[in-house]
Design an enzyme around this catalytic site. Structure first.
Site, PDB file in Angstrom:
ATOM      1  N   TRP A 355      25.246  39.049  27.691  1.00 22.72           N
ATOM      2  CA  TRP A 355      24.867  39.275  29.090  1.00 22.72           C
ATOM      3  C   TRP A 355      25.673  40.412  29.703  1.00 22.72           C
ATOM      4  O   TRP A 355      25.524  40.697  30.900  1.00 22.72           O
ATOM      5  CB  TRP A 355      25.063  37.990  29.916  1.00 22.72           C
ATOM      6  CG  TRP A 355      26.504  37.634  30.194  1.00 22.72           C
ATOM      7  CD1 TRP A 355      27.564  37.752  29.336  1.00 22.72           C
ATOM      8  CD2 TRP A 355      27.041  37.109  31.413  1.00 22.72           C
ATOM      9  NE1 TRP A 355      28.726  37.326  29.939  1.00 22.72           N
ATOM     10  CE2 TRP A 355      28.431  36.926  31.214  1.00 22.72           C
ATOM     11  CE3 TRP A 355      26.495  36.773  32.644  1.00 22.72           C
ATOM     12  CZ2 TRP A 355      29.274  36.426  32.205  1.00 22.72           C
ATOM     13  CZ3 TRP A 355      27.332  36.270  33.616  1.00 22.72           C
ATOM     14  CH2 TRP A 355      28.696  36.097  33.404  1.00 22.72           C
ATOM     15  N   ASP A 356      26.531  41.065  28.908  1.00 24.29           N
ATOM     16  CA  ASP A 356      27.464  42.044  29.465  1.00 24.29           C
ATOM     17  C   ASP A 356      26.770  43.221  30.140  1.00 24.29           C
ATOM     18  O   ASP A 356      27.374  43.920  30.942  1.00 24.29           O
ATOM     19  CB  ASP A 356      28.398  42.554  28.357  1.00 24.29           C
ATOM     20  CG  ASP A 356      29.205  41.435  27.733  1.00 24.29           C
ATOM     21  OD1 ASP A 356      30.435  41.413  27.908  1.00 24.29           O
ATOM     22  OD2 ASP A 356      28.609  40.577  27.069  1.00 24.29           O
ATOM     23  N   GLU A 494      32.313  29.254  30.052  1.00 21.38           N
ATOM     24  CA  GLU A 494      32.357  29.230  28.585  1.00 21.38           C
ATOM     25  C   GLU A 494      33.306  28.181  27.993  1.00 21.38           C
ATOM     26  O   GLU A 494      33.231  27.911  26.804  1.00 21.38           O
ATOM     27  CB  GLU A 494      32.701  30.603  28.000  1.00 21.38           C
ATOM     28  CG  GLU A 494      31.611  31.633  28.204  1.00 21.38           C
ATOM     29  CD  GLU A 494      31.836  32.901  27.408  1.00 21.38           C
ATOM     30  OE1 GLU A 494      32.946  33.099  26.887  1.00 21.38           O
ATOM     31  OE2 GLU A 494      30.899  33.695  27.305  1.00 21.38           O
ATOM     32  N   LYS A 615      37.745  29.543  31.704  1.00 19.92           N
ATOM     33  CA  LYS A 615      38.090  30.733  30.921  1.00 19.92           C
ATOM     34  C   LYS A 615      38.012  31.989  31.783  1.00 19.92           C
ATOM     35  O   LYS A 615      38.816  32.894  31.678  1.00 19.92           O
ATOM     36  CB  LYS A 615      37.151  30.852  29.726  1.00 19.92           C
ATOM     37  CG  LYS A 615      37.342  32.114  28.894  1.00 19.92           C
ATOM     38  CD  LYS A 615      36.318  32.173  27.763  1.00 19.92           C
ATOM     39  CE  LYS A 615      36.409  33.472  26.991  1.00 19.92           C
ATOM     40  NZ  LYS A 615      35.374  33.555  25.929  1.00 19.92           N
ATOM     41  N   GLN A 616      36.986  32.031  32.637  1.00 22.96           N
ATOM     42  CA  GLN A 616      36.753  33.217  33.463  1.00 22.96           C
ATOM     43  C   GLN A 616      36.008  32.796  34.721  1.00 22.96           C
ATOM     44  O   GLN A 616      35.621  31.644  34.870  1.00 22.96           O
ATOM     45  CB  GLN A 616      35.947  34.246  32.680  1.00 22.96           C
ATOM     46  CG  GLN A 616      34.579  33.750  32.238  1.00 22.96           C
ATOM     47  CD  GLN A 616      33.826  34.755  31.393  1.00 22.96           C
ATOM     48  OE1 GLN A 616      33.895  35.946  31.629  1.00 22.96           O
ATOM     49  NE2 GLN A 616      33.116  34.275  30.384  1.00 22.96           N
TER      50      GLN A 616
END
Length: 807
Positions: A355-356, A494, A615-616
């Site tokens: 998805w970046d 994630e 995680k983010q």
């Protein structure tokens, strides 16, 4: 590092992988890591070459299971050029005495220069200077220029140049238990008549034929002439080499050019890849001519994309723009490829598309909308596969996979290796269905920035409808609450792939997913409304899209559930507040870096699923994509009371519970804090700038750069800090520059205006449109609108903003 120059002094084996990744040169079609031409893959060096979209699939046995993986293939190396003094072994950085060594990457011209002085065992000193390029002008051309100087001796120097197809795809240590033998030799040869050596291999499963052809030319001799180097062919299966001997005179430079043509059977407008490569190689011009054309092409790219931020950030920004353009150039727009998350710089994530691109699209839309369109066309061509995936899972519409490669099937691994524990563990990341949200958001943002109605009519509207269909079929209706739920997914966090002790993977009502689905449904409805009546009717017939479905889109968009806890904080997902709190200080004291907390806990026999630890950025991604006002409006439309104070509490809550295990996390946090805590925003921005240069993830950059974070760094100074917004048919600016940035300048494209120059400072803004025949546009600064015609400049005075709110 100087502006536009990345320099490394001395040879450091421990840092070589990082340097090779950051010194990659490429053109969007093919890229080659910055390894020394005499090196081989040996645990220190990894001279990888990657063609965009060249994948191959092999099956390996892992943890007692048959596992199939599709990899971005490490193609034959066109680089090899070895040299040795009389009677000695081949010289190399690892096994020879190195007196001096320096690498310089010129990001303005796309040239990697290497200078090394060797001393052989009998005292002869040989100076070697090499310049390397992968042409941005001619996507099928690469060249290596090598100049030798015998400093204290005269005599012969053996040189061996080759094309090496015996390489394997083995650049990531944790994948080395997997089969990486993707290349099968087809043909190799050498024609002394024109001095062209050639090699062709094919990929084992996908049957892509990769061809390379090279010619060696001697220049800079005492006579001043140039011509093909006379040599002896050394041909073995998978390698084509030419061995020659140069006559060196003390202090007199001798230069050898290796000019290479590179093709694959996936290329357009060729009959056969080897024929194309041989013909092209025989006609390649001198290194000087190749360099001139290459530098001119880079100059055009920099005119369209340069961001000027006085001071130290400029260094990293130049490097990151450079690597973005080496992966996604105008040449990429001619290909059927997606954006590999780690660029064409290494083999991490096996070169897959995630998805970046969501983070890269803003950069592309401001300078290279045609490339952005090509990435959307990659998704469009794989729409049938996404439909099939949805149908196979029992859903309607299109379900795009978390990891995509050649044909759009789900390439997400089902087990992965935890390098901390050494164990293979189950992987449920295929449940990150939100990649479809990213595709839909990119479609809508592309339309907003370009006004490309033809794309929306021909492709975009259908993609939006099918993605909206999927989410509505995944949603379940709770009659008691009159709300729709989304269960069994994973969010951008994630870490959390299941509830503690649950018998099924996935979590429920992830806030990011649920809120963004309501936006996707709105995009689909708005796109349908924009179609002419006859086209809308035709699309509805073709998709069997009835009023009942569009009515469902409307209902789900109004009644999606969002879960809150304690003091109105948005819950990352349903039940998040019932998880245990983690003792963050204790884990930091024990392990130092806990960016990959999931691996640390698994190695301890524990699970991150038990804890309130991300995680983010997950919930905060909503602010990143929608803006504060957009998020407040979205929640209000769902009937939830939520205000700026509640958002502040939400920001604080997740700031304290995020490990930043992804380089993307700092991008989002810098954005979210820009209006509340400029100092903290700046610190996160600095972390983004360091993400790959300093390898903040601890060794991951050597496996491939992080394109999303690189683009995010640029996006912070192009959109976030200038307050740039291209939606709603108005180009808006509301600068909120950190104290450390006195002024920034950039150029952007908007609709059909290809030269809009913007300057932002704390007390002024300047917008200038290049002269053209395009119609005027509406621009706004701090909410004050003005119509600006081509050739006009507007410089409104403004009051510097007060210090941001503290979160």
């Amino acid at each position: 590092m100087e502006p536009s120059i990345l320099s490394y002094e001395g040879f450091d084996p421990a840092a070589e992988g990082l340097r090779e990744a950051l010194c990659t040169v490429g053109n969007g079609y093919v890229a080659t890591r910055g390894a020394a031409p005499e090196s081989t893959a040996d645990g220190v060096h990894y001279p990888g070459t990657y063609f965009a979209g060249c994948y191959d699939r092999l099956t390996s046995t892992v943890a007692g299971r048959e596992v199939e993986n599709e990899d971005l293939v490490n193609a034959p190396s066109w680089l090899p050029l070895r040299f040795r003094t009389p009677g000695q072994d081949w010289l190399s950085l690892d096994r020879s005495e190195v007196l001096e060594h320096r690498q310089d990457l010129d990001t303005r011209r796309g040239v990697l220069t290497r200078r090394t002085r060797f001393r052989d065992p009998v005292g002869r000193v040989l100076a070697v200077t090499q310049r390397r390029l992968v042409s941005m002008h001619d996507p099928h051309a690469a060249a290596l220029e090598t100049t030798f100087v015998a400093e204290n001796w005269s005599g012969p120097l053996d040189v061996r140049a080759s094309l090496d197809g015996r390489v394997t795809t083995s650049g990531v240590a944790r994948y080395r238990d997997l089969d990486g033998r993707h290349l099968v030799p087809v043909a190799q040869g050498y024609d002394p008549a024109d001095g062209v050596a050639w090699l062709q291999v094919r990929t084992a499963t996908s049957q892509v034929r990769i061809a390379q052809a090279a010619v060696l030319v001697l220049t800079g001799t005492r006579t001043g002439t140039e011509g093909p180097v006379p040599g002896t062919a050394e041909q073995t299966a998978g390698e084509s080499a030419v061995l020659t001997r140069l006559d060196l005179v003390r202090g007199v430079p001798v230069t050898v050019e290796k000019r290479v043509a590179l093709y694959t059977s996936q290329d357009r407008a060729i009959s056969e890849s080897l024929v194309a490569a041989r013909e092209h190689a025989a006609r390649l011009p001198s290194f000087g001519r190749l360099l001139a054309d290459h530098a001119a092409a880079w100059e055009r790219l920099w005119r369209a994309s340069a961001v000027v931020v006085p001071g130290q950030p400029q260094q990293a920004l130049d490097l990151y723009v450079f690597h973005l353009l080496q992966t996604l150039s105008e040449h990429t727009a001619q290909l059927d490829v997606g954006m590999p998350a780690r660029g064409l710089h290494g083999e991490a994530y096996r070169g897959h598309v995630f998805w970046d691109e969501l983070f890269v699209f803003p950069f592309l839309l401001l300078g290279f909308p045609r490339v952005a369109r090509s990435l959307l066309m990659y998704r469009w061509r794989r729409l049938p596969r996404a439909r099939r995936a949805a149908a196979d899972a029992g859903y309607r519409g299109a379900m795009y996979p978390w990891q995509s490669g050649s044909d759009g099937r789900d390439e997400t691994q089902r087990v992965h290796l935890n390098p901390v524990s050494g164990r293979w563990v189950d992987d449920h990341s295929h449940l990150q269905r939100h990649v479809g949200i990213a595709v839909a958001h990119d479609v809508w943002q592309y339309y907003q920035a370009t006004g490309d109605v033809a794309f929306l009519h021909g492709y975009g509207a259908e993609m939006l409808v099918e993605i909206a269909r999927f989410w509505c079929s995944l949603a379940t209706y709770d009659k008691a609450d009159d709300r729709y739920d989304l269960r069994g997914v994973m969010g951008p966090d994630e870490y959390h792939d299941a509830y503690p002790g649950a018998g099924r993977p996935g979590i429920d009502n992830n806030a990011y997913t649920n809120v963004m689905v309501t936006r996707v449904l709105r995009y689909a409805l708005d796109a349908l409304a924009l179609l002419p009546d006859d086209e809308r009717a035709a699309l509805r017939r073709r998709l069997a899209l009835g009023d009942d479905e569009t009515d469902l889109f409307e209902r789900v968009a109004r009644r999606m559930r969002v879960v809150f806890h304690g003091d109105g904080v948005i819950s990352q997902f349903e039940g998040y507040d019932r998880l245990a709190e983690l003792d963050w200080p204790a884990y930091r004291a024990r392990y130092g870096s806990i960016r990959r907390l999931d691996r640390v806990l698994e190695a301890e026999g524990d699970s991150v699923n038990r804890y309130r630890a991300s995680k983010q950025a997950d919930v905060l991604m909503l602010v990143f994509l929608l803006g504060e006002r957009g998020l407040l409006d979205a929640l209000a439309a769902l009937g939830y009371p939520f205000d700026a104070a509640a958002l502040d509490r939400t920001v604080r809550y997740y700031l304290a519970r995020t490990s930043h295990g992804s380089t993307l996390s700092a991008v989002v946090h810098a954005w979210v804090l820009a209006s509340r805590d400029p100092e903290a925003s700046w610190q996160f921005f600095r972390e983004v700038l360091d993400s790959d240069i300093a390898d903040v993830q601890g060794g991951t950059t050597a496996e491939g750069v992080h394109l999303g974070a690189m683009a995010g760094a640029v996006d912070l100074v192009q959109r976030c800090y200038p307050g740039l917004d291209l939606t709603g048919d108005v180009l808006r600016l509301a600068p909120r520059l950190p104290a450390e940035i006195g002024e920034l300048r950039f150029r952007l494209r908007y609709r059909d205006h290809w030269g809009i120059d913007v300057r932002c400072a704390h007390d002024r803004v300047r917008i200038g449109l290049a002269a053209s025949r395009q119609p005027p546009i509406t621009v706004a600064v701090d909410g004050v609108e003005r119509t600006l015609a081509p050739g006009e400049t507007w410089e409104p005075a403004r009051q510097p903003l007060r210090a941001g709110r503290r979160a």
